[in-house]
Structure formats: structure tokens, C-alpha cells
Design a protein around this motif. Structure first.
Motif, PDB file in Angstrom:
ATOM      1  N   ALA A 162       0.843  -1.197   0.000  1.00 51.15           N
ATOM      2  CA  ALA A 162       0.000   0.000   0.000  1.00 51.15           C
ATOM      3  C   ALA A 162       0.875   1.242   0.000  1.00 51.15           C
ATOM      4  O   ALA A 162       1.705   1.430   0.876  1.00 51.15           O
ATOM      5  CB  ALA A 162      -0.902  -0.002   1.232  1.00 51.15           C
ATOM      6  N   SER A 216       1.110   5.683  -0.833  1.00 51.63           N
ATOM      7  CA  SER A 216       0.370   6.884  -0.437  1.00 51.63           C
ATOM      8  C   SER A 216      -0.870   7.079  -1.312  1.00 51.63           C
ATOM      9  O   SER A 216      -1.859   7.664  -0.864  1.00 51.63           O
ATOM     10  CB  SER A 216       1.282   8.101  -0.532  1.00 51.63           C
ATOM     11  OG  SER A 216       1.807   8.209  -1.846  1.00 51.63           O
ATOM     12  N   GLY A 217      -0.846   6.563  -2.540  1.00 53.45           N
ATOM     13  CA  GLY A 217      -2.009   6.687  -3.411  1.00 53.45           C
ATOM     14  C   GLY A 217      -3.197   5.907  -2.873  1.00 53.45           C
ATOM     15  O   GLY A 217      -4.306   6.429  -2.772  1.00 53.45           O
ATOM     16  N   PHE A 218      -2.958   4.650  -2.507  1.00 53.73           N
ATOM     17  CA  PHE A 218      -4.027   3.847  -1.919  1.00 53.73           C
ATOM     18  C   PHE A 218      -4.526   4.492  -0.630  1.00 53.73           C
ATOM     19  O   PHE A 218      -5.736   4.615  -0.401  1.00 53.73           O
ATOM     20  CB  PHE A 218      -3.527   2.422  -1.657  1.00 53.73           C
ATOM     21  CG  PHE A 218      -4.538   1.539  -0.977  1.00 53.73           C
ATOM     22  CD1 PHE A 218      -5.694   1.140  -1.635  1.00 53.73           C
ATOM     23  CD2 PHE A 218      -4.341   1.113   0.333  1.00 53.73           C
ATOM     24  CE1 PHE A 218      -6.632   0.328  -0.999  1.00 53.73           C
ATOM     25  CE2 PHE A 218      -5.273   0.308   0.969  1.00 53.73           C
ATOM     26  CZ  PHE A 218      -6.417  -0.093   0.304  1.00 53.73           C
ATOM     27  N   GLU A 219      -3.620   4.914   0.216  1.00 50.43           N
ATOM     28  CA  GLU A 219      -4.012   5.508   1.490  1.00 50.43           C
ATOM     29  C   GLU A 219      -4.912   6.720   1.315  1.00 50.43           C
ATOM     30  O   GLU A 219      -5.884   6.902   2.045  1.00 50.43           O
ATOM     31  CB  GLU A 219      -2.762   5.954   2.272  1.00 50.43           C
ATOM     32  CG  GLU A 219      -2.096   4.832   3.003  1.00 50.43           C
ATOM     33  CD  GLU A 219      -1.060   5.352   3.985  1.00 50.43           C
ATOM     34  OE1 GLU A 219       0.120   5.167   3.707  1.00 50.43           O
ATOM     35  OE2 GLU A 219      -1.452   5.961   5.001  1.00 50.43           O
ATOM     36  N   SER A 220      -4.567   7.565   0.347  1.00 47.55           N
ATOM     37  CA  SER A 220      -5.359   8.765   0.109  1.00 47.55           C
ATOM     38  C   SER A 220      -6.743   8.410  -0.425  1.00 47.55           C
ATOM     39  O   SER A 220      -7.755   8.966   0.006  1.00 47.55           O
ATOM     40  CB  SER A 220      -4.598   9.643  -0.894  1.00 47.55           C
ATOM     41  OG  SER A 220      -5.438  10.545  -1.542  1.00 47.55           O
ATOM     42  N   THR A 221      -6.788   7.457  -1.351  1.00 49.32           N
ATOM     43  CA  THR A 221      -8.045   7.122  -2.012  1.00 49.32           C
ATOM     44  C   THR A 221      -8.993   6.395  -1.067  1.00 49.32           C
ATOM     45  O   THR A 221     -10.211   6.529  -1.154  1.00 49.32           O
ATOM     46  CB  THR A 221      -7.783   6.265  -3.271  1.00 49.32           C
ATOM     47  OG1 THR A 221      -6.655   6.791  -3.966  1.00 49.32           O
ATOM     48  CG2 THR A 221      -8.983   6.277  -4.200  1.00 49.32           C
ATOM     49  N   VAL A 222      -8.436   5.632  -0.127  1.00 50.69           N
ATOM     50  CA  VAL A 222      -9.265   4.805   0.757  1.00 50.69           C
ATOM     51  C   VAL A 222      -9.522   5.500   2.104  1.00 50.69           C
ATOM     52  O   VAL A 222     -10.267   4.987   2.928  1.00 50.69           O
ATOM     53  CB  VAL A 222      -8.591   3.421   0.963  1.00 50.69           C
ATOM     54  CG1 VAL A 222      -7.555   3.469   2.078  1.00 50.69           C
ATOM     55  CG2 VAL A 222      -9.622   2.323   1.233  1.00 50.69           C
ATOM     56  N   MET A 282      -3.776  -2.999  -4.985  1.00 53.20           N
ATOM     57  CA  MET A 282      -3.246  -2.021  -4.027  1.00 53.20           C
ATOM     58  C   MET A 282      -2.946  -0.663  -4.664  1.00 53.20           C
ATOM     59  O   MET A 282      -2.781   0.319  -3.958  1.00 53.20           O
ATOM     60  CB  MET A 282      -1.970  -2.560  -3.376  1.00 53.20           C
ATOM     61  CG  MET A 282      -2.160  -3.851  -2.602  1.00 53.20           C
ATOM     62  SD  MET A 282      -3.511  -3.806  -1.404  1.00 53.20           S
ATOM     63  CE  MET A 282      -2.889  -2.574  -0.262  1.00 53.20           C
ATOM     64  N   SER A 304      -6.991   1.855  -7.314  1.00 54.41           N
ATOM     65  CA  SER A 304      -7.166   3.181  -6.688  1.00 54.41           C
ATOM     66  C   SER A 304      -7.151   4.280  -7.741  1.00 54.41           C
ATOM     67  O   SER A 304      -7.910   5.249  -7.648  1.00 54.41           O
ATOM     68  CB  SER A 304      -6.033   3.474  -5.694  1.00 54.41           C
ATOM     69  OG  SER A 304      -6.025   2.539  -4.653  1.00 54.41           O
ATOM     70  N   SER A 338      -9.151  14.352  -1.396  1.00 54.60           N
ATOM     71  CA  SER A 338      -8.301  13.204  -1.096  1.00 54.60           C
ATOM     72  C   SER A 338      -8.668  12.010  -1.976  1.00 54.60           C
ATOM     73  O   SER A 338      -7.801  11.323  -2.522  1.00 54.60           O
ATOM     74  CB  SER A 338      -8.453  12.864   0.392  1.00 54.60           C
ATOM     75  OG  SER A 338      -8.096  11.543   0.667  1.00 54.60           O
ATOM     76  N   THR A 339      -9.972  11.783  -2.141  1.00 54.74           N
ATOM     77  CA  THR A 339     -10.416  10.593  -2.866  1.00 54.74           C
ATOM     78  C   THR A 339     -10.145  10.710  -4.362  1.00 54.74           C
ATOM     79  O   THR A 339      -9.897   9.730  -5.047  1.00 54.74           O
ATOM     80  CB  THR A 339     -11.919  10.348  -2.611  1.00 54.74           C
ATOM     81  OG1 THR A 339     -12.213  10.568  -1.234  1.00 54.74           O
ATOM     82  CG2 THR A 339     -12.326   8.928  -2.974  1.00 54.74           C
ATOM     83  N   ARG A 387      -7.716  12.622  -5.716  1.00 52.34           N
ATOM     84  CA  ARG A 387      -6.372  13.142  -5.960  1.00 52.34           C
ATOM     85  C   ARG A 387      -5.655  12.453  -7.117  1.00 52.34           C
ATOM     86  O   ARG A 387      -5.061  13.098  -7.984  1.00 52.34           O
ATOM     87  CB  ARG A 387      -5.528  13.030  -4.682  1.00 52.34           C
ATOM     88  CG  ARG A 387      -4.098  13.527  -4.831  1.00 52.34           C
ATOM     89  CD  ARG A 387      -3.357  13.569  -3.491  1.00 52.34           C
ATOM     90  NE  ARG A 387      -3.096  12.269  -2.929  1.00 52.34           N
ATOM     91  CZ  ARG A 387      -2.018  11.528  -3.209  1.00 52.34           C
ATOM     92  NH1 ARG A 387      -1.102  11.972  -4.048  1.00 52.34           N
ATOM     93  NH2 ARG A 387      -1.844  10.353  -2.638  1.00 52.34           N
ATOM     94  N   LEU A 388      -5.725  11.135  -7.152  1.00 48.68           N
ATOM     95  CA  LEU A 388      -4.983  10.392  -8.173  1.00 48.68           C
ATOM     96  C   LEU A 388      -5.489  10.649  -9.590  1.00 48.68           C
ATOM     97  O   LEU A 388      -4.806  10.289 -10.560  1.00 48.68           O
ATOM     98  CB  LEU A 388      -5.007   8.895  -7.869  1.00 48.68           C
ATOM     99  CG  LEU A 388      -4.336   8.467  -6.557  1.00 48.68           C
ATOM    100  CD1 LEU A 388      -4.487   6.963  -6.347  1.00 48.68           C
ATOM    101  CD2 LEU A 388      -2.862   8.857  -6.533  1.00 48.68           C
ATOM    102  N   LEU A 425      -3.997  -0.022   7.688  1.00 53.21           N
ATOM    103  CA  LEU A 425      -3.168   1.131   7.329  1.00 53.21           C
ATOM    104  C   LEU A 425      -2.261   1.531   8.483  1.00 53.21           C
ATOM    105  O   LEU A 425      -1.116   1.916   8.264  1.00 53.21           O
ATOM    106  CB  LEU A 425      -4.039   2.293   6.878  1.00 53.21           C
ATOM    107  CG  LEU A 425      -4.779   2.072   5.547  1.00 53.21           C
ATOM    108  CD1 LEU A 425      -5.715   3.228   5.256  1.00 53.21           C
ATOM    109  CD2 LEU A 425      -3.807   1.899   4.394  1.00 53.21           C
ATOM    110  N   ILE A 477       0.831  -0.606   8.505  1.00 47.59           N
ATOM    111  CA  ILE A 477       1.889  -0.405   7.505  1.00 47.59           C
ATOM    112  C   ILE A 477       2.681   0.860   7.751  1.00 47.59           C
ATOM    113  O   ILE A 477       3.617   1.147   7.031  1.00 47.59           O
ATOM    114  CB  ILE A 477       1.320  -0.360   6.062  1.00 47.59           C
ATOM    115  CG1 ILE A 477       0.381   0.834   5.873  1.00 47.59           C
ATOM    116  CG2 ILE A 477       0.657  -1.662   5.689  1.00 47.59           C
ATOM    117  CD1 ILE A 477       0.135   1.174   4.415  1.00 47.59           C
TER     118      ILE A 477
END
Lengths: 284, 284
Positions: A211, A213-219, B182, B186, B217-218, B220-221, B280, B283
């Protein structure tokens, strides 16, 4: 003057409002009410509120802030309006506005109520989640402002402007329709992303090392409180279902592009959506 | 010793690696190559690289870092291996590993290649996006480590450990399968959220005032580079389609719960997914 402020629900939003109001108005007294005595004790120990209070004290209030789940707001709002004096203003902070406004549309003290939704928060909840400056540069949606007594709304809006909020005026139906896209859908998107990954990877804990930072932000929003969000989705059910239909349709189309090896199409979908950069820059 | 380092692709990842390596190894010289001359000039001006270089210089390299889109890596990797000396190590940093490893499986200099994926990044791209300390506490997935000459891998892995990376070892097929959940999912989740909101609200720019930190945040990507992500989705197509099927299924089930007024079910879906908090936290 707004000197006696009663916060019902001393959680993330109620508590953060209490902290900021106390900082801006050092002479004011912040009273707290909560259905959980331990929340109230925590809020007092943390200095989020000055004193505990009970429902019968509300007739002393200059301002009552109702910061509880939206289903509880619909039930309690009439009783709070009954309890305040003619000079007390009641505001709510709920993420839905239609059912809440409807619940008191014929209430004899409707003019003592201001419906609002400060668009601010974190994924955490409870009095320990309360933080200063949460509302700085944040939008506060005000609904049916014309139904609130002018002098009461003026005092309150001045206070909220001092906390850094910018006011936007909207009717409750528009608020609920648009907030479904701008907020409620993000939460479901994050919750279902979290669910999908947990289901797939639950027996392979090592995988969570992957995981980033992208996953963390999206989730991130999948950490949010189910007790707060279930009644929001219930009250805004029709709008939320519509956003989900649109979202699922777009995901299915993207999947079809992949299945058909249409990678020019995949590229263009992403390129067009990069436009979100300009939009997000525009709001900052 | 690793003294002469050639970075091919001086963007977010290549540039950030260059910055950190220079900081840890002040005696090293960082050479840059890029298909865009302007990127190279920018990287030089910003001090991200020490000197511009050309392909023919690669036989001087102690280490070549290939940090370009994964489709270009598949094409270029053999030629880079041809170009380096027996003492040069080539690493790639791509978000897919199966096609890249396959492209050089029979290459006579396979032992001069180390396949890796440092799971780090931001939504930005290009040399100006390069930042220090991007890899601190980040996972670096190493694939087929047994196929790389021991002395070459040892020097490189020591260097990457110095940059703060923790190494994890995995075969390319497992990497691609799990990274689809992972990371790749996202990105699609965020892109389609952005698309859904833009489609709905494009004629109502005021509505974007309603965007809060949760939406930001959601989504962002969805700012990410289509040129980088299209070839990733192409190379990992089968795994990505599988994640999308799971995700769409979960979203459709959530919608059905709403349609059936099963709000206990809605609550439980969210409550179960709150478990992502523990994961989270684990990790970090």
C-alpha cells in the motif's frame, strides 16, 4: 451578543466548533450536551467545553449547535426549538438538509433555526477528534436563510465568518443533490475500494506492505463512522443511488475499453479527467 | 563502488532518486538522459542531475536507472543492457513487472538487470515534480532477485536501503496481481470519480465550492499522468479487469442495499470496512 453557547454532540464537528468559538470569543461560555456521558467528560477534560449542561438549560442559550447524526437531528430539532427562548438561535451542521428543514417547516419557532452544512471534517470522530481551525477557508452551505430571523442569522453568520468559513446559499433540494456527488459518492467509493481490497487480500497480510500513499489517500474516507454515515445515505437515498448509477456506468465503460484493447480511449478518459486539477486549484 | 549513475527519464521517480542518491553519495556523478531535451535542461538547472549524457555513454555506468513509462521500458531495456559493461547494473522502477522481466529473460546480460518497483510517488510528473526523501520508509518490491548477479544486486540494494526503502521480494506474476488491487484500482477509482463529478457538474461551476477535503483526497490520483498510466493498464490488463469486476460488484451490492432500504446492511458494510484502519496503521 453570543455569550452562552450550547453544543449538542461534542464530537469532531461540535467539538471543533467549540474550540474555535472559544478562541475567538474568550468571554463566551461553551456548554456541552451529549447522549454519552463519557464523551462529555472527555470534552471537559480536554477543555473543548467549559461546562456540562442538560436539556432544561437550553432556554439560557444564545446559540445552540446541533452536531449529531442527521437521523437524530430530525427527531431532536423540534424539541430543541421548543426549549430555546425567543432570543436563542439553533443551528444544525448535518450533511443532508431536505429532511431536516422539512422536520421544522411548520414549527412556530422556525425563525429561530438556521440550517447549515459546514463542509469540513476528517475521517475521525468523537471529542478527541476535535481540532482547532477546522473551518478555516471552508465552505458553509446555508439553506433557507430567508426563513431565519434576520437579527439571529446576522449574529451567527458573523461568528462563523470569524471562524474562517465562506457562506454559500442554496435551497435544501439543491444542496442534497449536489452534495451527493461532491461528498457522499466519495465516501462510498472509498468504502467499496477498501472492501474490495480487504476481501481479496485478507489472507495475505504481507500484501499490505504494497500500500502506497495513493491507496491511502483514495481509501482514507473508509475509516469514517458508520453511525454518522448510515443516516446520511438513508436521508439522501435517491440522490446517492443516482450518483452510484453514474459511477458504476463510468467504471463499466472504462472496463469495456480495456477489454476491447482501446487504449487510446483509456488514455483520453484519463486526459479529460485531468481537468479536475484546474477545478481543485480553483477552489483553493 | 557506485560512482557513475545514469538516470534515463528525469521525471518524478527518476529525478527524486537522483536527488536522494546525490545527497547520500556526494562523490557520485548523476548523468541524465531523456527523450525530451527540455526535461533534461530543467533537471540540470534544478540540480537534479549533474550532467547531460547520451546513450553511447552508458558503458561507463556503474548503475543505470530506467524511469520511463512501462511500454518504453519493455522496448528500451534490451538496448540498455546491450550498452552497459559487464560491471554495470540496470534497474527499472516500473509499476508492472511481468512484461518487463519477460522482455529480457533470455538476454545474455540478464544478470546485469534488477527488476524493482519502489512504491512511492505523487500525482505530479516531470523533473519539477522531483522531491527529496520520496522513498523514506517506502516499500521497494524486488522481482526475480535470484537472476541478478550477486555483487551487482548487493551494491544497489545497499544504496536503496540508504535511501530509506524496505525491500520485499516477490515474483513478477504475484507483483502484478496484487499491485492491481493495491495501486492500479485506486487510480481508476479516482479517475472515474472525477469523471462522474465533472460530467454532472460541468455547467455548474459554483458547485465545486462544495468540494471538501474528503473529495480532494479521494479524487487526488485523477491528476495523474495518462502517458504513464495507459501502458500500465495495458500491460496489466487482465488483473486490472478482475479488480474492476470485484469493485463494480461491491458498488452494485451497496446500491442494492440502499434500494432495498436495508440500512442495517449499509451500516455493516461500512463497519466491516473500517477494519482498513488497522491495516493502514499496521503499515505505517
Amino acid at each position: 451578543m453570543i455569550n452562552k453557547i450550547y453544543v449538542i454532540g461534542v464530537g469532531l464537528i461540535g467539538g471543533s466548533l467549540a474550540i474555535d468559538i472559544k478562541a475567538k470569543r474568550p468571554d463566551a461560555t461553551i456548554f456541552g450536551l451529549d447522549h454519552l456521558e463519557e464523551n462529555l467528560t472527555t470534552a471537559l477534560e480536554l477543555g473543548v467545553i467549559d461546562e456540562k449542561a442538560v436539556f432544561e438549560d437550553l432556554d439560557n442559550a444564545d446559540l445552540v449547535i446541533l452536531a449529531i447524526p442527521v437521523d437524530a437531528t430530525v427527531v431532536l430539532l423540534s424539541r430543541v426549538l421548543d426549549a430555546v427562548s425567543d432570543f436563542g438561535l439553533v443551528v444544525d451542521v448535518g450533511s443532508t438538509k431536505k429532511d431536516i428543514c422539512k422536520a421544522v417547516e411548520t414549527h412556530p419557532k422556525r425563525r429561530n433555526f438556521l440550517a447549515m452544512h459546514p463542509i469540513a471534517g476528517t475521517e475521525f470522530s468523537g471529542p478527541k477528534a476535535a481540532i482547532p481551525n477546522l473551518f478555516q477557508h471552508k465552505t458553509n452551505i446555508i439553506c433557507e436563510v430567508e426563513k431565519t430571523a434576520f437579527k439571529l442569522q446576522e449574529k451567527a453568520l458573523n461568528l462563523f465568518a470569524e471562524l474562517g468559513m465562506r457562506m454559500r446559499y442554496m435551497n435544501p433540494e439543491s444542496h442534497d443533490k449536489h452534495i451527493a456527488y461532491m461528498s457522499h459518492l466519495s465516501h462510498i467509493s472509498a468504502f467499496m475500494l477498501g472492501k474490495t481490497v480487504i476481501e481479496k487480500e485478507k489472507n495475505e497480510r504481507d500484501i499490505f506492505d504494497m500500500a502506497g500513499s495513493g491507496f491511502e489517500s483514495t481509501v482514507r474516507l473508509a475509516k469514517s463512522s458508520p453511525a454518522m454515515w448510515t443516516p446520511i445515505f438513508k436521508q439522501n437515498k435517491d440522490n446517492v443511488i443516482e450518483t452510484l448509477e453514474d459511477y458504476i456506468k463510468n467504471l463499466s465503460q472504462f472496463k469495456a475499453l480495456l477489454e476491447n484493447d482501446d487504449f487510446e480511449g483509456v488514455f483520453n478518459e484519463m486526459k479529460d479527467t485531468n481537468y479536475i486539477k484546474q477545478i481543485l486549484n480553483g477552489i483553493q
